[in-house]
Design a protein around this motif. Sequence first.
Motif, mmCIF file in Angstrom:
data_model
loop_
_atom_site.group_PDB
_atom_site.id
_atom_site.type_symbol
_atom_site.label_atom_id
_atom_site.label_comp_id
_atom_site.label_asym_id
_atom_site.label_seq_id
_atom_site.Cartn_x
_atom_site.Cartn_y
_atom_site.Cartn_z
ATOM 1 N N MET A 61 0.889 -0.959 -0.142
ATOM 2 C CA MET A 61 -0.028 0.081 0.126
ATOM 3 C C MET A 61 1.071 1.145 0.086
ATOM 4 S SD MET A 61 -3.147 -0.895 2.421
ATOM 5 C CE MET A 61 -3.969 0.399 1.818
ATOM 6 N N GLN A 62 1.846 1.399 0.615
ATOM 7 C CA GLN A 62 3.040 2.291 0.747
ATOM 8 C C GLN A 62 3.459 2.623 -0.562
ATOM 9 O OE1 GLN A 62 3.465 4.361 2.836
ATOM 10 N NE2 GLN A 62 5.255 5.402 2.715
ATOM 11 N N ALA A 63 3.868 1.561 -1.495
ATOM 12 C CA ALA A 63 4.530 1.926 -2.627
ATOM 13 C C ALA A 63 3.510 2.244 -3.594
ATOM 14 C CB ALA A 63 4.922 0.494 -3.259
ATOM 15 N N ALA A 64 2.174 1.723 -3.396
ATOM 16 C CA ALA A 64 0.740 2.227 -4.297
ATOM 17 C C ALA A 64 0.620 3.685 -4.174
ATOM 18 C CB ALA A 64 -0.264 1.455 -4.136
ATOM 19 N N ARG A 65 0.763 4.293 -3.045
ATOM 20 C CA ARG A 65 0.417 5.514 -2.463
ATOM 21 C C ARG A 65 1.652 6.475 -3.206
ATOM 22 N NH1 ARG A 65 0.570 3.780 3.089
ATOM 23 N NH2 ARG A 65 -1.307 3.044 3.682
ATOM 24 N N LEU A 66 2.735 5.827 -2.807
ATOM 25 C CA LEU A 66 3.886 6.949 -3.626
ATOM 26 C C LEU A 66 3.741 6.887 -5.059
ATOM 27 C CD1 LEU A 66 7.168 5.816 -1.429
ATOM 28 C CD2 LEU A 66 5.532 7.835 -1.173
ATOM 29 N N GLN A 67 3.587 6.015 -5.696
ATOM 30 C CA GLN A 67 3.323 5.983 -7.341
ATOM 31 C C GLN A 67 2.232 6.623 -7.705
ATOM 32 O OE1 GLN A 67 2.966 1.953 -8.425
ATOM 33 N NE2 GLN A 67 4.919 1.358 -7.645
ATOM 34 N N ARG A 68 1.024 6.651 -6.934
ATOM 35 C CA ARG A 68 -0.181 7.524 -7.224
ATOM 36 C C ARG A 68 0.357 8.970 -7.109
ATOM 37 N NH1 ARG A 68 -3.434 5.296 -3.958
ATOM 38 N NH2 ARG A 68 -4.214 6.611 -2.751
ATOM 39 N N ALA A 69 0.875 9.403 -5.796
ATOM 40 C CA ALA A 69 1.276 10.784 -5.746
ATOM 41 C C ALA A 69 2.448 11.228 -6.686
ATOM 42 C CB ALA A 69 1.974 10.759 -4.229
ATOM 43 N N GLU A 70 3.222 10.653 -6.970
ATOM 44 C CA GLU A 70 3.946 11.051 -8.276
ATOM 45 C C GLU A 70 3.067 11.075 -9.499
ATOM 46 O OE1 GLU A 70 8.029 9.374 -10.663
ATOM 47 O OE2 GLU A 70 6.978 8.118 -9.225
ATOM 48 N N ARG A 71 2.258 10.398 -9.789
ATOM 49 C CA ARG A 71 1.640 10.677 -10.976
ATOM 50 C C ARG A 71 0.526 11.948 -10.849
ATOM 51 N NH1 ARG A 71 0.643 4.872 -10.907
ATOM 52 N NH2 ARG A 71 -1.335 5.058 -9.731
ATOM 53 N N TYR A 72 0.031 12.387 -9.588
ATOM 54 C CA TYR A 72 -0.880 13.301 -9.269
ATOM 55 C C TYR A 72 0.394 14.744 -9.557
ATOM 56 C CZ TYR A 72 -4.678 11.121 -7.413
ATOM 57 O OH TYR A 72 -5.783 10.564 -7.077
ATOM 58 N N ALA A 73 1.469 14.508 -8.826
ATOM 59 C CA ALA A 73 2.441 15.554 -8.983
ATOM 60 C C ALA A 73 2.945 15.917 -10.535
ATOM 61 C CB ALA A 73 3.622 15.559 -7.867
ATOM 62 N N ARG A 74 2.994 14.802 -11.113
ATOM 63 C CA ARG A 74 3.525 14.971 -12.383
ATOM 64 C C ARG A 74 2.300 15.595 -13.491
ATOM 65 N NH1 ARG A 74 3.918 9.949 -14.038
ATOM 66 N NH2 ARG A 74 5.816 9.755 -12.822
ATOM 67 N N ALA A 75 1.050 15.114 -13.098
ATOM 68 C CA ALA A 75 0.020 15.501 -14.072
ATOM 69 C C ALA A 75 -0.376 16.964 -13.730
ATOM 70 C CB ALA A 75 -1.355 14.846 -13.687
ATOM 71 N N LEU A 76 -0.257 17.575 -12.395
ATOM 72 C CA LEU A 76 -0.291 18.837 -12.128
ATOM 73 C C LEU A 76 0.730 19.812 -11.930
ATOM 74 C CD1 LEU A 76 -2.958 18.104 -9.293
ATOM 75 C CD2 LEU A 76 -3.546 18.972 -11.545
ATOM 76 N N LYS A 77 1.875 19.325 -12.402
ATOM 77 C CA LYS A 77 2.935 20.238 -12.398
ATOM 78 C C LYS A 77 3.095 21.474 -13.031
ATOM 79 C CE LYS A 77 8.218 19.671 -12.597
ATOM 80 N NZ LYS A 77 9.281 18.929 -12.807
ATOM 81 N N GLN A 78 2.556 21.308 -14.476
ATOM 82 C CA GLN A 78 2.662 22.298 -15.405
ATOM 83 C C GLN A 78 1.398 23.321 -14.896
ATOM 84 O OE1 GLN A 78 4.808 22.881 -17.575
ATOM 85 N NE2 GLN A 78 5.836 20.871 -17.081
ATOM 86 N N ILE A 79 0.284 22.857 -14.568
ATOM 87 C CA ILE A 79 -0.707 23.652 -14.158
ATOM 88 C C ILE A 79 -0.159 24.687 -12.917
ATOM 89 C CG2 ILE A 79 -3.107 24.020 -13.231
ATOM 90 C CD1 ILE A 79 -2.587 22.605 -15.813
ATOM 91 N N GLY A 80 0.796 24.128 -11.859
ATOM 92 C CA GLY A 80 1.045 25.116 -10.943
ATOM 93 C C GLY A 80 1.964 26.045 -11.292
ATOM 94 N N ARG A 81 2.590 25.841 -12.349
ATOM 95 C CA ARG A 81 3.546 26.897 -12.943
ATOM 96 C C ARG A 81 2.818 28.205 -13.627
ATOM 97 N NH1 ARG A 81 8.321 23.280 -15.806
ATOM 98 N NH2 ARG A 81 9.092 22.414 -13.530
ATOM 99 N N GLU A 82 1.739 28.215 -13.949
ATOM 100 C CA GLU A 82 1.018 29.277 -14.586
ATOM 101 C C GLU A 82 0.759 30.564 -13.490
ATOM 102 O OE1 GLU A 82 -2.617 27.688 -16.362
ATOM 103 O OE2 GLU A 82 -1.609 26.473 -17.779
ATOM 104 N N SER A 83 0.520 31.613 -14.131
ATOM 105 C CA SER A 83 0.678 32.855 -13.544
ATOM 106 C C SER A 83 -0.780 32.830 -12.557
ATOM 107 C CB SER A 83 0.700 33.870 -14.461
ATOM 108 O OG SER A 83 -0.200 33.800 -15.504
ATOM 109 N N SER A 84 -1.814 32.405 -13.282
ATOM 110 C CA SER A 84 -3.116 32.368 -12.618
ATOM 111 C C SER A 84 -3.085 31.677 -11.185
ATOM 112 C CB SER A 84 -4.236 31.815 -13.476
ATOM 113 O OG SER A 84 -3.892 30.382 -13.854
ATOM 114 N N HIS A 85 -2.209 30.751 -11.255
ATOM 115 C CA HIS A 85 -2.354 29.698 -10.124
ATOM 116 C C HIS A 85 -1.446 30.454 -9.009
ATOM 117 C CE1 HIS A 85 -1.659 26.199 -7.559
ATOM 118 N NE2 HIS A 85 -0.166 26.615 -7.515
ATOM 119 N N GLU A 86 -0.308 31.297 -9.243
ATOM 120 C CA GLU A 86 0.335 32.306 -8.468
ATOM 121 C C GLU A 86 -0.471 33.204 -7.918
ATOM 122 O OE1 GLU A 86 3.254 31.696 -6.730
ATOM 123 O OE2 GLU A 86 3.509 29.772 -7.991
ATOM 124 N N PHE A 87 -1.223 33.771 -8.789
ATOM 125 C CA PHE A 87 -2.229 35.022 -8.374
ATOM 126 C C PHE A 87 -3.076 34.498 -7.470
ATOM 127 C CE2 PHE A 87 -6.229 37.036 -8.869
ATOM 128 C CZ PHE A 87 -5.686 38.566 -9.000
#
Length: 452
Positions: free
Chosen positions: A364-390
Amino acid sequence: MPEDFGKDMLMLGGTVIGFIAALLTLMEKLLDVKNRLTSKKERKSPSPTERPASDSFPTIDLFSSKPFRGVSYLLLYETSVIVAAGLLLNYVGLTLSRHLESILFLDMTGTALVAFLLGPWWGAIVALLSNSVVNWLLYPEAGGDVVIFPWSLVSMAGACYWGWMAKQTGFQKYLRTGRSSALSHAWFLYIFGVGSAIVMSLPGTFVQAALHEQTTFALNPDVAESVSLRVLQWEHTAHLYLESLFGFTWGESLSWWIVNWFQNWIRYIPDKTMSAAIALVVLKYGYPLFERELIHGGPEGERPNDERILPLVLGLLYAPSFAALLSSETYGGVAYWPLWALPWLLILGGYGYLRCWGTGEAAMQAARLQRAERYARALKQIGRESSHEFCKRLTFMTLIASLLFALCLPILLTDFYRATFKFFCVVYGFLLVVHLVRIAIAQNISIARAND
């Protein structure tokens, strides 16, 4: 008087928690700014030996050095988001129902959403929190514990049913098909609406018997009188038949229970059907990334398994309600305590099952880490946009302003903790809605970019 004292203590505790949450959020934002400034300085003068390591193993630097970071990421950006959305939907549905005087309650819409995504245990936890904390705390009349606490059994039963049905293969196939037929949608409404009404009407009838209530329909007087006469005829007919089989006492009780159960089932069908349908619409339109990971199982196609600690958390949350029901003069008799003890059978049985046949902690720990990594990878570009920082900076300044306003309330008001509690509810509620909408938009953008 004890109930008012309990509400006052909870409001006072909520006020203190609100201040602490605001301060911790401000500290977290300041630390985040400090870390970003430090990282900028490091990027200006990188070491030639360190640069290849960071480029070659980005995921190891993110998770392996601090394994708990992946779990905390899921807690912040998966579990807490879904639970908060569920509680908010339950409260909004109940508020609309009360103000519009609708025949629909819709106070289990969020419970259905959480059960679909996180499974039966989290669904039951949200159902219990909605009934035992949110609804009771905000109930405007006296005797809220007597009115609200018993119905927690109905909500938990519905959450377990929805969560169990959502784990079946048929539900995954239904969601995976982009253009499901009308028959598939009818199947969903029947299984998750009519079927859940059958399940929830069973404990609902027992609770109704404990409350000494009769099932009523919101009908015009003429129709209501006709239906009432028809119900009395059904009950009398059932009573005569069951009396010949089980005797007078059992026949009378069973005839009342069967007739009221049937009425409850009919009355629950529209409410539970609409609750499940609205929850699924919110899931499909709002959180497609959660659907991909939690329902379809991500790239591996395996849904996350339930953790063995969840039944214990549910038991911990149910214990105060259980104690309140047993100590109540209305429900404390010998005839009712087995009804209030039924959730403990589910809790202990679920914990025993997960402990003996559940997934191991390492997997379960390994599955959590893999899922968290996929979330972070999928949302990484969104977090860099100016509207997100605003939005992040606007939220930061809003928290500072709300904290300053809240500090002035003890000076201006005598009954300040009630006003402060409601003030924090409004402010955090608004920020929560903004946060949930922002996550929903980010997930939709991420899925759209991944499909391009």
